[in-house]
Structure formats: structure tokens, C-alpha cells
Write an enzyme that holds these catalytic residues in place. Structure first.
Site, PDB file in Angstrom:
ATOM      1  N   ASP A 119      25.188  52.794 -23.846  1.00 24.35           N
ATOM      2  CA  ASP A 119      25.852  51.567 -24.323  1.00 24.35           C
ATOM      3  C   ASP A 119      24.805  50.511 -24.695  1.00 24.35           C
ATOM      4  O   ASP A 119      24.900  49.351 -24.289  1.00 24.35           O
ATOM      5  CB  ASP A 119      26.807  51.024 -23.249  1.00 24.35           C
ATOM      6  CG  ASP A 119      27.833  50.052 -23.836  1.00 24.35           C
ATOM      7  OD1 ASP A 119      27.993  50.039 -25.077  1.00 24.35           O
ATOM      8  OD2 ASP A 119      28.460  49.312 -23.062  1.00 24.35           O
ATOM      9  N   LYS A 165      28.251  39.838 -10.387  1.00 24.43           N
ATOM     10  CA  LYS A 165      29.247  40.355 -11.326  1.00 24.43           C
ATOM     11  C   LYS A 165      30.490  40.789 -10.544  1.00 24.43           C
ATOM     12  O   LYS A 165      30.424  41.650  -9.679  1.00 24.43           O
ATOM     13  CB  LYS A 165      28.668  41.512 -12.127  1.00 24.43           C
ATOM     14  CG  LYS A 165      29.643  42.070 -13.158  1.00 24.43           C
ATOM     15  CD  LYS A 165      28.953  42.954 -14.181  1.00 24.43           C
ATOM     16  CE  LYS A 165      28.464  44.235 -13.586  1.00 24.43           C
ATOM     17  NZ  LYS A 165      27.884  45.140 -14.601  1.00 24.43           N
ATOM     18  N   GLY A 193      34.770  42.016 -16.463  1.00 26.86           N
ATOM     19  CA  GLY A 193      34.657  41.110 -15.324  1.00 26.86           C
ATOM     20  C   GLY A 193      33.991  39.802 -15.675  1.00 26.86           C
ATOM     21  O   GLY A 193      33.750  39.481 -16.842  1.00 26.86           O
ATOM     22  N   THR A 194      33.672  39.034 -14.627  1.00 27.58           N
ATOM     23  CA  THR A 194      33.093  37.700 -14.758  1.00 27.58           C
ATOM     24  C   THR A 194      31.797  37.644 -13.963  1.00 27.58           C
ATOM     25  O   THR A 194      31.686  38.242 -12.897  1.00 27.58           O
ATOM     26  CB  THR A 194      34.077  36.639 -14.211  1.00 27.58           C
ATOM     27  OG1 THR A 194      35.331  36.779 -14.883  1.00 27.58           O
ATOM     28  CG2 THR A 194      33.535  35.237 -14.437  1.00 27.58           C
ATOM     29  N   GLY A 239      33.321  38.862 -19.442  1.00 25.45           N
ATOM     30  CA  GLY A 239      33.250  40.067 -20.251  1.00 25.45           C
ATOM     31  C   GLY A 239      34.523  40.869 -20.154  1.00 25.45           C
ATOM     32  O   GLY A 239      35.478  40.497 -19.462  1.00 25.45           O
ATOM     33  N   GLY A 240      34.554  41.988 -20.884  1.00 24.66           N
ATOM     34  CA  GLY A 240      35.745  42.814 -20.894  1.00 24.66           C
ATOM     35  C   GLY A 240      36.061  43.415 -19.543  1.00 24.66           C
ATOM     36  O   GLY A 240      37.206  43.718 -19.248  1.00 24.66           O
ATOM     37  N   LEU A 295      28.913  32.085 -15.344  1.00 26.34           N
ATOM     38  CA  LEU A 295      27.885  32.222 -16.378  1.00 26.34           C
ATOM     39  C   LEU A 295      28.437  32.854 -17.642  1.00 26.34           C
ATOM     40  O   LEU A 295      27.989  32.554 -18.747  1.00 26.34           O
ATOM     41  CB  LEU A 295      26.727  33.076 -15.852  1.00 26.34           C
ATOM     42  CG  LEU A 295      25.890  32.483 -14.710  1.00 26.34           C
ATOM     43  CD1 LEU A 295      24.937  33.535 -14.175  1.00 26.34           C
ATOM     44  CD2 LEU A 295      25.112  31.279 -15.195  1.00 26.34           C
ATOM     45  N   GLY A 296      29.399  33.749 -17.499  1.00 20.26           N
ATOM     46  CA  GLY A 296      29.961  34.426 -18.657  1.00 20.26           C
ATOM     47  C   GLY A 296      31.117  35.319 -18.251  1.00 20.26           C
ATOM     48  O   GLY A 296      31.247  35.719 -17.099  1.00 20.26           O
TER      49      GLY A 296
END
Length: 757
Positions: free
Chosen positions: A554, A457, A441-442, A438-439, A435-436
Site C-alpha cells: 500500500d 492510532k 481510524g483517527t 483516516g478511513g 492529528l488526522g
């Protein structure tokens, strides 16, 4: 003044709770009737005070009618039917609200108030509210212990046709009629009112009505009858429509009961109800049938009556099951109990010794082979077990176990998945399921064995220093229950890298919706304001409503997800922290994302609740301007969106930076109000910023003004509002961290719904 019947009912309910604390499955007293007229009365319901489980289930049978009719709830409701999970009742006077404006000689009861709180009954979600009339508004409020929901529905007749006497109204095409589903709850309040003043038009017909009952009824009616109250008052379509109630046997879950407190009889078991209402019911075991609330109510089913075995087999009934056997001289082949019988061949005496030797040899070979295979499997499982224990320790399992030992609710709310379950769900983490990225993980899309779609995740790299962040996110999310906060379903500690499992959120991040020019969804100002309110309310909840205040640390548009109804969800609690009530700040190593980071926190390393306010303000400015928080293609002085925005506000030129799309929607007053709020939240002095609770209240005030303005101004004359479409929707999360280069360190009361017709 409290209704005397309601007061007595609550007193009896408290007394019954005391009796239920040690209740056990009952023997129905002899002589208790099981029917009243045409209605079957199954236990725990009973006719008379000594024939039911307790006063909640007592039925009164009135023999004065023919046939006799059963009533319950202090003679208020007639019982139509009782099933294993629901009871159908009716009382037209309590289910019906009617108003005849200007007709003082006719009844004018405009309220419906149905209250089943402190009872084992709740409204089923198969009920609906129906409003019949022209220019009539019904405000519906339903509540339970966990949620609060309000609905406003309007029945509307187009004024384009000057002649109404011959027109036909219908709930099938929503002309002169409006209906909506009633949320599940234990109390329902309906207020019927004249809405023609909202549309600034003359009232067409004098009378209108609203009624609550089971859905699925379509009917037509002459609109001219709205001037004759007796016609609708005596209508069978309204008077005979039953109300559906779900019932439970006790208000505690099965896990809180022990064997001595169980209300279930022999050969039965206890099951919990859904998450909305605490409580439990009983069911017969598999292979048994009957009434599970009676001591011996569940009786064994004789499966052999239908002979489930093969034609050449004999069926033997067993408690809760059956067996299939073969006659002498035959042996069974197939699965358990055999699916067919084969004749055993006769062996001559001359070959019997050879046959025995061959059988022994084959048996010994098979035994040796199976022993080797068993040893191989044993060693392999042992190796896998040690490997999983190693991963468990490295992924923060010991730290999470320590947290669980001090807070058992974490274990109750978080499921521990096995790596095999998640590999099956993601097709061995196939790239087509991504799906995406990131810094940290996936994120993969997966389907669990029960068919539930989830987001998984997976950490990008193995780093024991990040185990604390992973455990922190599990602990944080297990303590948060809010519809605008990502819902953690569970985690996996035995994989090579830590895995978190969230519910699937289909519409990506707020960052994509704002900045992706190829996005086809029209992101209107109303939608942006709705998202801002939802995010603000969730942050206010974290800061003020939880038992221990939580700072997210964050907040950014990539950590705000949007579900299928574009409801905002805050995610990524990897660096979040909880504080004690008497603390005002956290002194930590600076972590966060450039563009969203509070300058005061960056300089002092002291994170306060006002630091989250600053980060939220950047998201608010993104919604106002449609621009990124950091623009690398600008000069160094103009790279920060916050700097550019504050400069425009100081010059009193907010329109110079606002998004053209929102400016075109002619909402200048709302835009200025939100822009000034964002300016206050971006104050470099954190003490001068408002709290998130104040921000949420101010945004909600702006939005409520928008809703009231829409209700009075946006319905043009001559428009037939017959297509059911919500002006605003609401209701209830996985995340991934964006791969932006500007990341310092990161880890991985329902609003009013107005339907127009």
C-alpha cells in the site's frame, strides 16, 4: 599493515571476555595505589596489572614526570580525569592532523585514526572535530555496531579582501575555522585535505590543521600564523584539549547476566547503557554511596547526620533509609513515619468506659464501611478485568500471543500499554488532540508519563475481521529496524478498539506537502529527490535486506510521513505480508488504493515485489508533476496520472507534465533521468520493471551527482559562508489512512552531511 599495539589489544580483549564470563565483584588488592599524581584512579581502573578489573582498565603511572602522569591504552593516551561514566584522555599526536602544502621540510600528517573497537570504550557525543585554515576540507567518518555516519566540514576564508596578514580567525564566528560534533562510535577517521581546488581559487595560506577533542573551546588566531607550522604545532589550545570516552564494564546487557555472573558488589545494581551500544554499568542502591564495583564498595549513608525529621522527632538510621519516631506520650501524624508528633491527651477514669464504647462503635462502623467499600471496588475491578479480557480477545490478542510464542523478539521490541495510560496521554482522547482522520481510524497526539510525545492510532470501528490486520501491523513493524520506516512503540489490546502507539512525526504526510497549496514550506527539487531516495532505500531494505522479504502492498504519498527534518518514513503496514525467500509472489484478494494499484496485480491477484515498484513509481511521478494520482475532474481517459505521464514520455515531451516549480530550478538532466526511471517502473509487464534495489541505487547515483555538482559550482566568489547550515540533513512514526473514496481496502547508512562556514 595492522598496528602491533592494536593487535595485542584485541588479543587481550578476547581473553578478558573469557574471564568476564564468570566474573564477580572484586576485592581490590591491598597496596594498590588509588592516585597517580593529581588524578584519582577509581576501581575498576587500577595502577598495575593486578589492581584493575582486567587489562582494559589497567593504568600505567609514570613517575618520571613531576607530578607523575597516568597513561592507558598501551601507553598511548595520558589520563586527565576519570568519572563514573567517562574517561578524559589526551594524545596530541593522535588527535591532531596537520598539512603544510608546499613545505616538504615540515610534517604532513593529514590523517587522524582513533580506533577503540573491541574495547569497553566509545567516543562520547560531547567531542567535536575542529578544522583551522582557509579552503580546507576534513572528511570525518564515525561508526558503531548499529549506525554509520559521515561528515564533511570546510573552513573557508572569503576572497573579497585582498589583504590577509592582519585578519583574525575565530571559531566563535566561524571565520577561518569550522567545527562539527562527532557522532558517538568506537572508531573515528579524519582525513584533512586541501579544498581550494574545489573552489577553483589559489591557496591563501600554506598550512592547516584538524583536531578532535571536547567541545566548548572558543579561540582566536592571526591568519598569518597559518604560514608558520611551529606556531600551531606548539599551541596549548590544541595540544591540551582532552578526548572524552564513555566506558562500560561489560559488553552485555543486564538481562543477559544472572546473579552468579554479576560484576556489581553488595548494595548495588546493574543498569543498561543506551540503545546505541550494548553494555552495562553498576550503580549503588538508593541510600548507599561508594564504588559499586568493589564487593563492599557501596556503604550506607547515615541520613540522620542531616536530621531529615521534624524538630520534635528522633531520627533512626536504617540500611538504605531512615525512620522518624516520636517520644513516649506522643503519636505521629502525617505520611509514612509521621511528619510531626502530637501529645496524647490524658483521659479521666470516669470517662474511660464511655470513651472505649465510643471508640469500639466508631471502629466497628468504619470496619463495616470499609468492608462494603472493598467489596464494591473488588466487584468493579473484576468487571473491568473481564471487559478487558473480552476486548483483548476481540482485538487479536490471542493471535498476537501466538505470534509472540514463536518470535519472542516481538515482545522485546513492543510495549503493551494500558488503556489508562493512553487516556491520560490524550486527555481522554480529546478532540483537540486529533492529528488526522483516516478511513480506518483517527490519530491523536499524546504525551506519556515520561514526557515523550507520541501518536496514537485508534480504530474507527469494532470489527473482529480486522483483528488480523492489526496484529499483522504489530508483527511487521517489530521486525523492521530502519530509519525511514515508522517506529512502533507499542500497542493496547484491552481497549474497546485496537490502539497502536508510534513516535510522533510532526510534519504530516508527503501527500499534504505535494498537493496542499497553502503549505508554506518550499518543496524544492533537491528536497523531492532526497525524499524519493529515502523511500526507495527503505523499500529496498524491506525487499532485500530483511531476513524474510516483506511486501508493503500500500505504498502511496499519504503513507509517507515527514519528521522535523523532513526525513521520509514509510507507515501503515496493515496489509503488508512477508514471504519465504523461495517465493516469487503472493496470491491474495486485491487490496490497495486506486491510482497506485499495479494493473498486473489487479488482473491476476498475484502480488510481487514489482507491484511495490509500480506504486513507488506513482509517488515518484507525484514528486515530478505535483499532480494527484487520480483526477476526478478530468475525462475518464485522462483521470489516471500514470496514463498521462506515460503518454507525455512516449511523445518525448516530459516538460508538458512536469511541475513548474521543479522546471524553474534548471535541473533538466536530473528531471529527465528520474522521469525515465519512473517510466521503466510503470511498465505494464512487471518482469521488465527494475527491482527496488536497482531503483534506489539509480536515484542515489543521480543525487550524488547533484551533491558533487553543488560542491563545485554553487559557492560564488565573495560570499562569506560563516552561518552553519547543512546543505542536507538526515536521521530517524505514526500514520493514519486518508479518507479518499478510491481506497479499496487498507488497514490501519547515514548520508554525507556537508556543513559550510
Amino acid at each position: 599493515m595492522i598496528n602491533m599495539h592494536s593487535l595485542l589489544f584485541h588479543i587481550f580483549f578476547l581473553l578478558s571476555l573469557l574471564s568476564n564470563a564468570t566474573a564477580a565483584p572484586s576485592y581490590r588488592p591491598a597496596g594498590c595505589p588509588s592516585r597517580c599524581g593529581n588524578v584519582e584512579i577509581p576501581y575498576p581502573f587500577g595502577i598495575g596489572p593486578y589492581c584493575s578489573l582486567n587489562s582494559h582498565f589497567e593504568i600505567i603511572c609514570l613517575n618520571s614526570s613531576n607530578p607523575p602522569k597516568p597513561y592507558f591504552f598501551f601507553h598511548q593516551f595520558e589520563v586527565v580525569n576519570i568519572s563514573e561514566t567517562q574517561i578524559y584522555v589526551k594524545n596530541a599526536t593522535q588527535q591532531l592532523a596537520m598539512a603544510c602544502y608546499g613545505m616538504t621540510q615540515h610534517p604532513h600528517d593529514t590523517n587522524i585514526n582513533l580506533d577503540f573497537s573491541d574495547s569497553p570504550y566509545t567516543f562520547s557525543d560531547s567531542n567535536q572535530i575542529t578544522v583551522v585554515g582557509c579552503d580546507d576540507l576534513a572528511l570525518v567518518q564515525s561508526n558503531n555496531s548499529y549506525t554509520n555516519g559521515s561528515v564533511a566540514i570546510v573552513s573557508y576564508c572569503t576572497p573579497s579582501n585582498s589583504e590577509y596578514s592582519g585578519r583574525i580567525g575565530s571559531c566563535a564566528d566561524t571565520y577561518g575555522c569550522c567545527r562539527a560534533v562527532v557522532s558517538k562510535g568506537d572508531r573515528l577517521i579524519v582525513q584533512l585535505m586541501d579544498a581550494h581546488s574545489i573552489w577553483w581559487q589559489r591557496k591563501i595560506f600554506d598550512c592547516s590543521l584538524a583536531f578532535v577533542g571536547i567541545d566548548g573551546l572558543d579561540f582566536t588566531f592571526p591568519l598569518i600564523n597559518l604560514n608558520d607550522p611551529k606556531t600551531f604545532q606548539n599551541s596549548k589550545e590544541f595540544m591540551d584539549k582532552p578526548l572524552v570516552l564513555d566506558w562500560r564494564i561489560i559488553d552485555r546487557n543486564c538481562t543477559t547476566l544472572n546473579s552468579s555472573h554479576s560484576l556489581c558488589g553488595k548494595n548495588s545494581f546493574c543498569i543498561d547503557l543506551d540503545d546505541s551500544f550494548r553494555g552495562s554499568r553498576c550503580m549503588c542502591n538508593k541510600g548507599y554511596k561508594g564504588n559499586p564495583y568493589l564487593h563492599s564498595g557501596c556503604q550506607d549513608i547515615n541520613e540522620c547526620n542531616n536530621n531529615p525529621c521534624s524538630p520534635n522527632q528522633t531520627c533512626i538510621n536504617a540500611p538504605g533509609s531512615y525512620n522518624c519516631s516520636c517520644p513516649d506520650g506522643y503519636y505521629a501524624v502525617g505520611r509514612k513515619s509521621g511528619t510531626s508528633c502530637l501529645l496524647v491527651p490524658r483521659v479521666s477514669h470516669s470517662h474511660s468506659k464511655l470513651t472505649i464504647v465510643l471508640c469500639l462503635g466508631i471502629g466497628m462502623g468504619l470496619l463495616l464501611l470499609s468492608t462494603c467499600f472493598w467489596l464494591y471496588k473488588f466487584m468493579k475491578k473484576r468487571k473491568i478485568k473481564r471487559r478487558k479480557e473480552k476486548f483483548f480477545k476481540r482485538n487479536g490478542g490471542l493471535l498476537l500471543r501466538q505470534q509472540i510464542s514463536t518470535d519472542e523478539c516481538i515482545l522485546e521490541k513492543t510495549r503493551l500499554f494500558t488503556i489508562k495510560e493512553l487516556e491520560i496521554a490524550t486527555d481522554l482522547f480529546n478532540e483537540s488532540r486529533i492529528l488526522g482522520r483516516g478511513g480506518q481510524g483517527t490519530v491523536y497526539k499524546g504525551m506519556l508519563s515520561d514526557g515523550k510525545i507520541v501518536a496514537i492510532k485508534k480504530s474507527k470501528k469494532v470489527d473482529e475481521n480486522q483483528a488480523g490486520q492489526f496484529t499483522n501491523e504489530v508483527v511487521m513493524l517489530s521486525q523492521i529496524i530502519h530509519r525511514n520506516v515508522v517506529k512502533l512503540l507499542g500497542c493496547c489490546l484491552e481497549a474497546e478498539v485496537p490502539l497502536l502507539v508510534y513516535e510522533f512525526i510532526p510534519n504530516g504526510t508527503l501527500f499534504d506537502l505535494i498537493h496542499d497549496e497553502s503549505h508554506e514550506f518550499p518543496f524544492s527539487w533537491n528536497m523531492r529527490l532526497k525524499v524519493a531516495v529515502e523511500v526507495a532505500e527503505s523499500l529496498a531494505y524491506l525487499h532485500s535486506a530483511t531476513s524474510i522479504p516483506i511486501y508493503h502492498r500500500d505504498i502511496k504519498s499519504t503513507n509517507i510521513l515527514l519528521d522535523e527534518k523532513y526525513v521520509a518514513k514509510i507507515s501503515d503496514f496493515g496489509i503488508s505480508r512477508s514471504i519465504t525467500v523461495d517465493q516469487t509472489h503472493l496470491t491474495t484478494m486485491v487490496k490497495g488504493t486506486f491510482g497506485y494499484l499495479d494493473p498486473e496485480y489487479f488482473q491476476s491477484s498475484q502480488f510481487t515485489e514489482k507491484s511495490d515498484v509500480y506504486s513507488f513509481a506513482i509517488v515518484l511521478v507525484e514528486l515530478l508533476t505535483g499532480q494527484r494520482p487520480i483526477s476526478l475532474d478530468r475525462t475518464e481517459e485522462e483521470r489516471s496520472l500514470a496514463t498521462r505521464f506515460l503518454l507525455c514520455m512516449e511523445r518525448k515531451q516530459p516538460e508538458a507534465i512536469l511541475d513548474i516549480q521543479v522546471l524553474e530550478q534548471d535541473k533538466i538532466e536530473e528531471l529527465n533521468a528520474v522521469a525515465k526511471l519512473a517510466q521503466r517502473c510503470l511498465n505494464l509487464n512487471g518482469k521488465k520493471r527494475p527491482t527496488m534495489k536497482e531503483v534506489a541505487m539509480e536515484l542515489e547515483s543521480i543525487r550524488m551527482g547533484q551533491i558533487l555538482s553543488s560542491a563545485s559550482d554553487t559557492i560564488p566568489q565573495g560570499v562569506h559562508l560563516c552561518k552553519s547550515k547543512s546543505i542536507m540533513t538526515s536521521d530517524d512514526d505514526y500514520t493514519w489512512t486518508n479518507t479518499d473514496d478510491n481506497i479499496i481496502s487498507s488497514s490501519s547508512t547515514s548520508p554525507l552531511k556537508i556543513h559550510t562556514y
